[in-house]
Scaffold this motif. Sequence first.
Motif, short mmCIF file in Angstrom:
data_model
loop_
_atom_site.label_atom_id
_atom_site.label_comp_id
_atom_site.label_asym_id
_atom_site.label_seq_id
_atom_site.Cartn_x
_atom_site.Cartn_y
_atom_site.Cartn_z
N LYS A 165 2.79 -7.68 -3.28
CA LYS A 165 3.46 -6.40 -3.53
C LYS A 165 3.42 -6.00 -5.00
O LYS A 165 3.75 -4.86 -5.34
CB LYS A 165 4.93 -6.46 -3.08
CG LYS A 165 5.12 -6.62 -1.58
CD LYS A 165 6.59 -6.55 -1.24
CE LYS A 165 6.80 -6.63 0.29
NZ LYS A 165 8.22 -6.46 0.64
N LEU A 166 3.03 -6.93 -5.86
CA LEU A 166 3.04 -6.65 -7.29
C LEU A 166 1.71 -6.01 -7.72
O LEU A 166 1.04 -6.48 -8.63
CB LEU A 166 3.33 -7.93 -8.07
CG LEU A 166 4.66 -8.60 -7.73
CD1 LEU A 166 4.87 -9.83 -8.60
CD2 LEU A 166 5.83 -7.62 -7.89
N GLU A 167 1.34 -4.97 -7.02
CA GLU A 167 0.17 -4.17 -7.30
C GLU A 167 0.63 -2.74 -7.53
O GLU A 167 0.79 -1.96 -6.59
CB GLU A 167 -0.80 -4.25 -6.12
CG GLU A 167 -2.01 -3.34 -6.24
CD GLU A 167 -2.76 -3.53 -7.53
OE1 GLU A 167 -2.55 -2.73 -8.48
OE2 GLU A 167 -3.54 -4.48 -7.62
N PRO A 168 0.94 -2.37 -8.78
CA PRO A 168 1.56 -1.06 -9.05
C PRO A 168 0.76 0.12 -8.54
O PRO A 168 1.35 1.14 -8.16
CB PRO A 168 1.67 -1.04 -10.58
CG PRO A 168 1.69 -2.47 -10.99
CD PRO A 168 0.81 -3.18 -10.00
N ALA A 169 -0.56 0.01 -8.52
CA ALA A 169 -1.38 1.14 -8.06
C ALA A 169 -1.10 1.48 -6.60
O ALA A 169 -1.36 2.61 -6.16
CB ALA A 169 -2.86 0.83 -8.26
#
Length: 273
Positions: A165-169
């Motif tokens: 989930k730590l994929e800001p895009a």
Amino acid sequence: MIMATVLMSAGALTACGGTDDAKAPAKTVSPTPAASAPASTGAATSPPTDPGPLASGRLLLRWRMTGGFAGVGNPGSLPEFSLYGDGRAVAAGKNGGKPMEYRLKPDALARLMNEAKAAGLDHSQTIGPENIADAMILQITMGDAKTRVIQPESQSTPITQFWKKLEPAAWPKTDQAAPARTYEPAKVALLAGQTGGTEGENTRPFTLVPLGRGEQASGGMCTVVSGDKAKEALKLSSAAKPTTQWRNEGKVYSLRFRPLLPDEKTCADVAVS
């Protein structure tokens, strides 16, 4: 998501390596069956028990990838992801791109931190076998807690599910307080290594600062510049080629331009992150 590993040398900003020692005693955890992190919803959740960090620009979460046959995670490189208490997230650029800055709304930030705690990132641990040569190692920092996941792509745990989930895009626009933009650092670390070679057609003059008078860090001589010099350093980085060498005070250097993150101030910070 998935991971972004970007090397930054004379022509590009890099992403890579770091340390993984935990302050608290680490424990080894065997992989668990597939599990999902708590689902994210549009509704606001209660903030973490310690709201102090959320009211500041303090580092909350960071992850980086190291190891592998190609030696991912060189000293002094940019972490793939850093999240701060004011909602800012800085993600390393992909495929040689520039780092990007995102900003979460307060309720989305609180929800994400609650999920991080529920996944087990609030205490130090090691997941997976430690006897694999050239293994890829995911390192996640949450406050003083440091988690290492060996071969994360082959693991299915609450932590690896949350990590994805730590994929800001890919974050929903409704969770973001502002559009994504190129990260503009207040400071830049110049990591220079004397080549010992002669000047060639790709050798350019470097006049911002004396490169050979910095401090030893991250495998080279490190000098931090700020203000107009930091802006000029970024311009030089963007215009240079990967093969560019730099002439400074009669010597020839290779040079990496490393933007400092909001929690970094000195060469010592770059060396450990």
